[in-house]
Design a protein around this motif. Structure first.
Motif, PDB file in Angstrom:
ATOM      1  N   GLY A 148       2.504   2.830   1.190  1.00  0.00           N
ATOM      2  CA  GLY A 148       2.870   3.417   2.480  1.00  0.00           C
ATOM      3  C   GLY A 148       2.476   4.893   2.500  1.00  0.00           C
TER       4      GLY A 148
ATOM      5  N   GLY B 237       2.166   0.409   4.333  1.00  0.00           N
ATOM      6  CA  GLY B 237       3.628   0.271   4.338  1.00  0.00           C
ATOM      7  C   GLY B 237       4.106  -0.181   5.714  1.00  0.00           C
TER       8      GLY B 237
ATOM      9  N   PHE C 126       5.478  -4.512  -8.784  1.00  0.00           N
ATOM     10  CA  PHE C 126       5.588  -3.628  -9.947  1.00  0.00           C
ATOM     11  C   PHE C 126       5.872  -4.425 -11.219  1.00  0.00           C
TER      12      PHE C 126
ATOM     13  N   LEU D 153      12.479   4.879   0.682  1.00  0.00           N
ATOM     14  CA  LEU D 153      13.286   3.979  -0.146  1.00  0.00           C
ATOM     15  C   LEU D 153      13.529   4.588  -1.522  1.00  0.00           C
TER      16      LEU D 153
ATOM     17  N   TYR E 199      14.007   9.044   6.623  1.00  0.00           N
ATOM     18  CA  TYR E 199      12.913   9.968   6.914  1.00  0.00           C
ATOM     19  C   TYR E 199      11.902   9.371   7.893  1.00  0.00           C
TER      20      TYR E 199
HETATM   21  P1  FAD Z   1       7.131   2.329   3.208  1.00  0.00           P
HETATM   22  O1  FAD Z   1       6.254   2.471   4.390  1.00  0.00           O
HETATM   23  O2  FAD Z   1       8.306   1.400   3.299  1.00  0.00           O
HETATM   24  O3  FAD Z   1       6.220   1.901   1.970  1.00  0.00           O
HETATM   25  C1  FAD Z   1       6.772   1.454   0.763  1.00  0.00           C
HETATM   26  C2  FAD Z   1       5.884   0.349   0.219  1.00  0.00           C
HETATM   27  O4  FAD Z   1       6.284   0.048  -1.108  1.00  0.00           O
HETATM   28  C3  FAD Z   1       5.991  -0.950   1.005  1.00  0.00           C
HETATM   29  O5  FAD Z   1       4.719  -1.313   1.528  1.00  0.00           O
HETATM   30  C4  FAD Z   1       6.519  -1.960  -0.014  1.00  0.00           C
HETATM   31  O6  FAD Z   1       5.920  -3.238   0.138  1.00  0.00           O
HETATM   32  C5  FAD Z   1       6.113  -1.322  -1.328  1.00  0.00           C
HETATM   33  N1  FAD Z   1       6.983  -1.706  -2.448  1.00  0.00           N
HETATM   34  C6  FAD Z   1       8.312  -1.517  -2.555  1.00  0.00           C
HETATM   35  N2  FAD Z   1       8.761  -1.969  -3.750  1.00  0.00           N
HETATM   36  C7  FAD Z   1       7.685  -2.459  -4.408  1.00  0.00           C
HETATM   37  C8  FAD Z   1       7.512  -3.071  -5.685  1.00  0.00           C
HETATM   38  N3  FAD Z   1       8.537  -3.252  -6.530  1.00  0.00           N
HETATM   39  N4  FAD Z   1       6.260  -3.447  -6.050  1.00  0.00           N
HETATM   40  C9  FAD Z   1       5.212  -3.272  -5.196  1.00  0.00           C
HETATM   41  N5  FAD Z   1       5.326  -2.693  -3.990  1.00  0.00           N
HETATM   42  C10 FAD Z   1       6.552  -2.293  -3.592  1.00  0.00           C
HETATM   43  N6  FAD Z   1       8.711   7.065  11.581  1.00  0.00           N
HETATM   44  C11 FAD Z   1       8.172   7.902  12.493  1.00  0.00           C
HETATM   45  O7  FAD Z   1       7.773   9.023  12.155  1.00  0.00           O
HETATM   46  N7  FAD Z   1       8.016   7.531  13.812  1.00  0.00           N
HETATM   47  C12 FAD Z   1       8.403   6.305  14.260  1.00  0.00           C
HETATM   48  O8  FAD Z   1       8.255   5.993  15.443  1.00  0.00           O
HETATM   49  C13 FAD Z   1       8.983   5.394  13.311  1.00  0.00           C
HETATM   50  N8  FAD Z   1       9.376   4.183  13.716  1.00  0.00           N
HETATM   51  C14 FAD Z   1       9.877   3.307  12.788  1.00  0.00           C
HETATM   52  C15 FAD Z   1      10.243   2.028  13.231  1.00  0.00           C
HETATM   53  C16 FAD Z   1      10.748   1.116  12.333  1.00  0.00           C
HETATM   54  C17 FAD Z   1      11.129  -0.253  12.817  1.00  0.00           C
HETATM   55  C18 FAD Z   1      10.909   1.475  10.958  1.00  0.00           C
HETATM   56  C19 FAD Z   1      11.456   0.491   9.972  1.00  0.00           C
HETATM   57  C20 FAD Z   1      10.562   2.749  10.533  1.00  0.00           C
HETATM   58  C21 FAD Z   1      10.042   3.681  11.435  1.00  0.00           C
HETATM   59  N9  FAD Z   1       9.655   4.956  11.040  1.00  0.00           N
HETATM   60  C22 FAD Z   1       9.116   5.822  11.957  1.00  0.00           C
HETATM   61  C23 FAD Z   1       9.799   5.416   9.638  1.00  0.00           C
HETATM   62  C24 FAD Z   1       8.536   5.154   8.838  1.00  0.00           C
HETATM   63  O9  FAD Z   1       8.300   3.766   8.781  1.00  0.00           O
HETATM   64  C25 FAD Z   1       8.731   5.720   7.434  1.00  0.00           C
HETATM   65  O10 FAD Z   1       9.010   7.090   7.492  1.00  0.00           O
HETATM   66  C26 FAD Z   1       7.519   5.546   6.539  1.00  0.00           C
HETATM   67  O11 FAD Z   1       6.892   4.304   6.701  1.00  0.00           O
HETATM   68  C27 FAD Z   1       7.973   5.703   5.104  1.00  0.00           C
HETATM   69  O12 FAD Z   1       6.882   5.596   4.227  1.00  0.00           O
HETATM   70  P2  FAD Z   1       7.162   5.218   2.718  1.00  0.00           P
HETATM   71  O13 FAD Z   1       5.851   5.260   2.043  1.00  0.00           O
HETATM   72  O14 FAD Z   1       8.276   6.037   2.187  1.00  0.00           O
HETATM   73  O15 FAD Z   1       7.750   3.726   2.751  1.00  0.00           O
END
Ligand code: FAD
Length: 399
Positions: free
Chosen positions: A38, A67, A244, A367, A373
């Protein structure tokens, strides 16, 4: 390069592997294993590869990068967001400048309507909302007066209910917030931290934009294209459909960046951190437009979904059909939202203490750090971690 020393192996959490040394002789190791493709994982992968010439293995258990921001063309050929609408907005110029290296933008200001008393009215509540709901024709000062007369001041603002009732009174709170929040979180606003609704403003003018940020735009060709451009680097290897657990003992690496749920990393040893999940129902409708704006909220508890999104408003795509998504909040399923309650923060702090004692693993993202965030905040967090790693590298080289 041939002069590179074999990477040191730290099979985190698996000391037996260290002892038998099975992985230790490998020369094809990576400097970093990044879990999660992500925003958090992808930004850090790009920075480490480009800025520090590190070799990065980026894995994700899902079949795609991006993500929760992942978008794709559905069977009808409409660009949709698989995990619900993602609207980019930020007040951070460095974050906007950084992402602009990987995408052009389509200016877009988000507007949301809520179905209340059989009408579609603007949310956040503004002058139009008040005038339409109550059949009035108030000016700005009149709306301010109206809201003030209804607000019920709360001495000690602690919960989400306190915030809203204190600003607009009980009636508007019930119409717009109570049902929506109960559906979204499975909790009454009186049980939720004030932070949840503190970010929803109330306006007395006609501004009907959902966000007030200085930069509001959508990636011109979608989020997935932007991620592809970010990860297009010879030092970055991407492995999808890979958990992982599948690779943690199989691959040689120096350090781990973990952007999945922090409690999962530690085997839920103190119990599960609560996350709220969603089920998405995607549909294509054989008409050009479905609703007047990208998102219509359904605050009524009689309707099981919280909102409906029509993507063409976001993407600017022209298409004779249109695709929409209904969102149904649920307790089970993928972890989407950390639930902001003090006891959950307390539990998180126990995991954070474990993380502090595991310096070879960097926890990052929504997460990994259990924080509600937005995308821009996650990008800022990843850039800050990179700045720290860059400094460490310079110090270790004696620069
Ligand atoms: P994620 O995008 O969740 O990426 C984490 C990745 O890790 C996932 O793809 C998952 O599959 C992978 N993963 C986890 N554990 C493992 C493992 N053990 N092994 C392999 N892979 C693993 N933000 C905004 O700024 N504007 C918006 O309009 C907005 N709308 C949203 C609407 C919804 C419905 C949701 C749920 C969120 C929204 N957000 C929005 C928030 C945004 O999605 C997050 O801020 C952003 O995606 C976070 O990025 P990340 O990389 O932390 O997590």
């Amino acid at each position: 390069p041939a002069h590179r020393p074999a990477p040191a192996i730290h099979p985190v959490g698996h000391p037996a592997k260290h002892a038998n040394g099975r992985a230790a002789g490998r020369r094809s190791g990576f400097d970093y294993l990044i879990v999660g493709a992500g925003f958090a994982g992808s930004v850090l992968a790009e920075r480490l590869a480009t800025g520090l010439n590190k070799r990065v293995l980026l894995i994700d258990r899902r079949p795609h990068i991006g993500g929760n921001a992942y978008d794709h063309y559905d069977d009808a050929g409409v660009l949709i967001h698989r995990y619900g609408p993602h609207i980019f907005h930020t007040n951070s110029k460095p974050v906007a400048d950084y992402l602009s290296r990987f995408t052009k933008w389509r200016p877009y200001e988000h507007r949301v309507l809520a179905r209340v008393d059989e009408r579609l009215v603007p949310i956040p509540i503004n002058r139009t909302t008040v005038n339409q709901l109550y059949g009035l024709d108030l000016d700005e000062a009149g709306v301010a007066e109206f809201l003030k007369s209804r607000a019920e001041p709360v001495a000690d603002v602690r919960t989400s209910e306190d915030v809203v009732v204190g600003a607009v009174g009980r009636e508007l709170y019930e119409k717009f917030f109570r049902g929506y929040t109960r559906k979204q979180w499975g909790l009454d606003p009186s049980q939720l931290d004030k932070a949840v609704t503190a970010r929803v403003p109330t306006r007395t003018n006609d501004d009907d934009r959902y966000f007030g940020d200085s930069f509001q735009a959508m990636p011109l060709n979608g989020y997935t294209r932007m991620f592809e451009s970010m990860l297009d680097h010879p030092n970055i290897k991407v492995m999808l459909n890979t958990d992982f657990d599948d690779v943690r003992d199989e691959i040689a690496y120096d350090r781990i960046v973990f952007t999945g749920p922090i409690d999962e990393y530690f085997g839920h040893r103190f119990g599960k951190l609560p996350y709220r999940s969603l089920t998405f129902r995607h549909e294509t409708v054989d008409q050009e437009w479905f609703q007047p704006v990208a998102v219509v909220n359904e605050p009524s508890e009689g309707v099981p979904y919280t909102r409906v999104t029509e993507y063409k408003h976001l993407t600017g795509q022209s298409h004779p059909k249109t695709s929409i998504t209904y969102e149904y909040p649920s307790a089970q399923g993928d972890p989407y939202y950390p639930i902001p309650r003090p006891e959950n923060q307390e539990l998180f702090r126990k995991y954070q203490a474990l993380a502090d004692g595991t310096p070879d693993v960097i926890f990052l993202g929504r997460l990994g750090t259990y924080r509600y965030y937005n995308m821009d905040q996650v990008v800022a967090q990843a850039l800050a971690v990179y700045a720290r790693l860059e400094k460490e590298e310079q110090q270790s080289r004696g620069l």
